[in-house]
Design a protein around this motif. Structure first.
Motif, mmCIF file in Angstrom:
data_model
loop_
_atom_site.group_PDB
_atom_site.id
_atom_site.type_symbol
_atom_site.label_atom_id
_atom_site.label_comp_id
_atom_site.label_asym_id
_atom_site.label_seq_id
_atom_site.Cartn_x
_atom_site.Cartn_y
_atom_site.Cartn_z
ATOM 1 N N ASN A 439 47.292 92.044 -54.119
ATOM 2 C CA ASN A 439 47.337 91.812 -52.673
ATOM 3 C C ASN A 439 48.359 92.729 -52.026
ATOM 4 O OD1 ASN A 439 45.372 89.803 -52.535
ATOM 5 N ND2 ASN A 439 46.826 88.195 -53.057
ATOM 6 N N GLU A 440 47.877 93.672 -51.222
ATOM 7 C CA GLU A 440 48.754 94.605 -50.521
ATOM 8 C C GLU A 440 48.855 94.290 -49.036
ATOM 9 O OE1 GLU A 440 47.816 98.658 -51.289
ATOM 10 O OE2 GLU A 440 48.322 98.532 -53.416
ATOM 11 N N GLY A 441 48.086 93.326 -48.553
ATOM 12 C CA GLY A 441 48.128 92.966 -47.142
ATOM 13 C C GLY A 441 48.296 91.474 -46.965
ATOM 14 N N PHE A 442 48.928 91.094 -45.867
ATOM 15 C CA PHE A 442 49.191 89.688 -45.560
ATOM 16 C C PHE A 442 49.305 89.561 -44.057
ATOM 17 C CE2 PHE A 442 52.532 86.294 -44.982
ATOM 18 C CZ PHE A 442 51.770 85.217 -45.406
ATOM 19 N N ALA A 443 48.645 88.568 -43.476
ATOM 20 C CA ALA A 443 48.713 88.342 -42.031
ATOM 21 C C ALA A 443 48.766 86.858 -41.753
ATOM 22 C CB ALA A 443 47.507 88.964 -41.327
ATOM 23 N N LEU A 444 49.555 86.486 -40.763
ATOM 24 C CA LEU A 444 49.695 85.094 -40.353
ATOM 25 C C LEU A 444 49.054 84.897 -38.991
ATOM 26 C CD1 LEU A 444 52.862 86.131 -41.379
ATOM 27 C CD2 LEU A 444 52.979 83.656 -41.660
ATOM 28 N N ALA A 445 48.317 83.807 -38.839
ATOM 29 C CA ALA A 445 47.785 83.453 -37.525
ATOM 30 C C ALA A 445 48.928 83.061 -36.598
ATOM 31 C CB ALA A 445 46.788 82.310 -37.655
ATOM 32 N N GLY A 446 48.667 83.114 -35.305
ATOM 33 C CA GLY A 446 49.670 82.731 -34.335
ATOM 34 C C GLY A 446 49.793 81.224 -34.189
ATOM 35 N N ALA A 447 50.787 80.808 -33.413
ATOM 36 C CA ALA A 447 51.049 79.384 -33.225
ATOM 37 C C ALA A 447 49.854 78.664 -32.612
ATOM 38 C CB ALA A 447 52.283 79.193 -32.345
ATOM 39 N N GLY A 448 49.049 79.367 -31.838
ATOM 40 C CA GLY A 448 47.907 78.738 -31.190
ATOM 41 C C GLY A 448 46.843 78.249 -32.150
ATOM 42 N N GLU A 449 46.895 78.680 -33.414
ATOM 43 C CA GLU A 449 45.921 78.237 -34.403
ATOM 44 C C GLU A 449 46.432 77.099 -35.272
ATOM 45 O OE1 GLU A 449 43.369 81.042 -36.421
ATOM 46 O OE2 GLU A 449 44.148 82.667 -35.172
ATOM 47 N N CYS A 450 47.613 76.581 -34.960
ATOM 48 C CA CYS A 450 48.142 75.443 -35.724
ATOM 49 C C CYS A 450 47.256 74.225 -35.515
ATOM 50 C CB CYS A 450 49.556 75.111 -35.288
ATOM 51 S SG CYS A 450 50.786 76.292 -35.867
ATOM 52 N N SER A 451 46.891 73.569 -36.607
ATOM 53 C CA SER A 451 46.089 72.355 -36.554
ATOM 54 C C SER A 451 46.476 71.466 -37.723
ATOM 55 C CB SER A 451 44.597 72.699 -36.625
ATOM 56 O OG SER A 451 43.807 71.536 -36.644
ATOM 57 N N GLY A 452 46.863 70.233 -37.426
ATOM 58 C CA GLY A 452 47.260 69.318 -38.481
ATOM 59 C C GLY A 452 48.490 69.783 -39.231
ATOM 60 N N GLY A 453 49.329 70.567 -38.571
ATOM 61 C CA GLY A 453 50.573 71.014 -39.195
ATOM 62 C C GLY A 453 50.460 72.298 -39.991
ATOM 63 N N THR A 454 49.268 72.921 -40.068
ATOM 64 C CA THR A 454 49.109 74.175 -40.786
ATOM 65 C C THR A 454 48.365 75.192 -39.941
ATOM 66 O OG1 THR A 454 47.006 73.574 -41.842
ATOM 67 C CG2 THR A 454 49.044 72.959 -43.002
ATOM 68 N N LYS A 455 48.467 76.447 -40.339
ATOM 69 C CA LYS A 455 47.725 77.522 -39.690
ATOM 70 C C LYS A 455 47.222 78.473 -40.767
ATOM 71 C CE LYS A 455 51.813 80.418 -38.799
ATOM 72 N NZ LYS A 455 52.620 81.086 -37.747
ATOM 73 N N PRO A 456 46.207 79.281 -40.455
ATOM 74 C CA PRO A 456 45.639 80.179 -41.462
ATOM 75 C C PRO A 456 46.550 81.368 -41.767
ATOM 76 C CG PRO A 456 44.056 79.702 -39.692
ATOM 77 C CD PRO A 456 45.402 79.253 -39.226
ATOM 78 N N VAL A 457 46.428 81.849 -42.997
ATOM 79 C CA VAL A 457 47.007 83.122 -43.401
ATOM 80 C C VAL A 457 45.936 83.873 -44.199
ATOM 81 C CG1 VAL A 457 49.427 82.417 -43.408
ATOM 82 C CG2 VAL A 457 48.033 82.048 -45.446
ATOM 83 N N TYR A 458 46.080 85.198 -44.270
ATOM 84 C CA TYR A 458 45.072 86.030 -44.923
ATOM 85 C C TYR A 458 45.742 87.080 -45.808
ATOM 86 C CZ TYR A 458 42.329 83.942 -41.208
ATOM 87 O OH TYR A 458 41.734 83.027 -40.346
#
Length: 477
Positions: A439-458
């Motif tokens: 894995n050479e890349g990593f991205a975090l979703a913004g605060a607006g995608e928080c749901s149930g205390g978690t948000k997506p990452v890729y």
């Protein structure tokens, strides 16, 4: 009970904040499995207490057990039975998870006081800790959840500092989110060499080592697909200013201006002269044109001012931090030895770019001026053998450093400390459901995608394992 010398902070609209720490963390399956409500109460412990300093009076709880515990409605008190902070509904602690609660809006913690935890009946005592002097700045259990309390560095949001001097960052802990990981792209869409990622709302930008930039949009099932408009279907080839060459594009980021301000790509060499290092940042206009190639509007070639590295061991990561964030944190400018002053640099992007080097694991900070000049303002020892991705997470004011299978997929966070320099905060193992991928890349979703205390990452897998280059997981908000 409010006593003389008690610390009072400013009121906050949200009565608590989330902090993750510890040695094991619930997987996504565990988080949605049946949980313990009143038992095992013995697994929940007061873990850190802050009574004075740079944050409001806070009490951190830690789950030292092996099951998720619902602590909704549990009560925090000081030494006065009339004081009460009720833990909000829906609050759960997974194994190895900590939450820090800002209690200052309900009661203050004095210089000689107690922190007490009760079940929802407000009379069944679960745990308590008393002290005779203010925290300096923290009273912390070492090790987390089981050890004795002692004076330590403030580590709300990270493992307790038990003498390592790095806030516990030298000891990796479980991933601060769900353990489950799923593919997030179609089969064999990108092939190998997909590297850096950056999410901008409904767009995911991807840099591919072969000198290509992708604009990805949501595919309707939680993943991403190439944008089919304006010539992006197969990604766009990248060129140096003047239209020549093929930058080995390893990472991409945007500034506060978003895509309208240009995409900034980190490159370690020209693919047409692959044996020679060329450590550059290139800016591309990604908002106009429908052709299949992009020519850089500006190149900042930083090679001459950096230690020599192999041509394939150079810049692998890039992120950008706003000037306002840096000045508010007291960031120190390496070039002057004083507090960072954006005004001394004239017209620039309104922030500082951080660039990670694969071969040394070092991170460098630069102000890139609009006219093409560059000034190095930071040199950061990451403590990792390689840095393959950098991401600034503004909601948590922390820098993410990502290593690939070279480091078993570990992630490290850093924050700007009292000295004005970046210091380690925590180190996390990859999610339990993630193989040891490149894995050479990593991205975090913004605060607006928080749901149930978690948000997506890729993550992007350079090896395209199993025909998939993108994977998604979750992280606590």
């Amino acid at each position: 009970m409010l006593q003389a010398g008690t610390s009072r902070g400013r009121p906050r609209p949200v009565p608590f904040h989330l902090a993750l720490a510890g040695s094991t963390l619930a997987t996504a399956a565990l988080l949605f499995a049946p949980v313990a409500y009143a038992a095992p109460a013995d697994d929940i412990r007061i873990n850190e207490v802050v009574t004075t300093g740079s944050v409001d009076d806070s009490i951190e709880l830690f789950n030292k057990g092996s099951a998720t515990v619902d602590i909704s409605g549990w009560i925090l008190k000081d030494d006065d039975n009339g004081s009460k902070f009720k833990i909000p509904s829906g609050t759960r602690l997974g194994p190895g998870t900590a939450r820090a609660f800002d209690v200052d809006g309900e009661f203050g913690l004095g210089s000689a006081d107690k922190a007490r935890l009760y079940l929802p009946d407000a009379s069944t005592l679960v745990d308590s800790f008393g002290w005779s002097s203010h925290s300096a700045p923290s009273w912390s259990r070492c090790p987390d959840g089981t050890g004795a309390f002692g004076k330590a560095a403030l580590t709300l949001g990270a493992p307790n500092d038990c003498g390592s001097g790095d806030g516990g960052a030298a000891n990796p802990v479980a991933w601060p989110g769900g353990g489950s990981v799923a593919t997030a792209d179609g089969s064999n869409v990108f092939g190998q060499d997909l590297s850096g990622l950056y999410q901008e709302g409904g767009v995911l930008w991807g840099a591919q080592n072969s000198g290509k930039l992708w604009r990805l949009v949501r595919d309707g099932s939680g993943g991403w697909r190439p944008d089919t408009a304006n010539g992006w279907s197969s990604g766009k080839a990248l060129r140096y200013p003047g239209g020549s060459g093929s930058p080995d594009s390893e990472a991409v980021t945007l500034t506060a201006a978003g895509a309208a301000g240009g995409a900034y790509v980190a490159s370690e060499r020209n693919g047409d002269a692959s044996g020679t290092s060329r450590l550059s940042v290139l800016r591309y206009d990604v908002t106009t044109g429908s052709g299949g190639a992009l020519t850089a509007t500006t190149e900042w070639n930083l090679t001459a001012g950096l230690p020599s590295v192999g041509s394939n061991l150079g810049f692998e990561a890039i992120t950008w931090i706003p000037d306002a964030t840096l000045t508010a944190a007291g960031f120190k400018d390496e070039s002057t030895g004083a507090a960072y002053d954006p005004d001394r640099y004239g017209a620039h992007t309104g922030g500082v770019f951080l660039l990670g080097v694969e071969g040394t694991g070092t991170v460098y900070g630069y102000v890139l001026q609009d006219g093409g000049a560059a000034t190095r303002v930071a040199t950061i020892a990451s403590g990792m053998s390689a840095v393959m991705e950098l991401q600034w997470e503004p909601q948590a004011a922390r820098l993410w450093l990502v290593c690939d299978d070279t480091c078993d997929g570990r992630h490290r966070t850093m924050r700007i400390g009292a000295s004005g320099t970046f210091a380690p905060a925590a180190t996390y193992n990859r999610p339990s459901g993630m193989p040891n991928l490149n894995n050479e890349g990593f991205a975090l979703a913004g605060a607006g995608e928080c749901s149930g205390g978690t948000k997506p990452v890729y993550w992007s897998d350079d090896g395209n394992t199993g025909g998939h280059a993108l994977r998604r997981g979750t992280i606590a908000c």
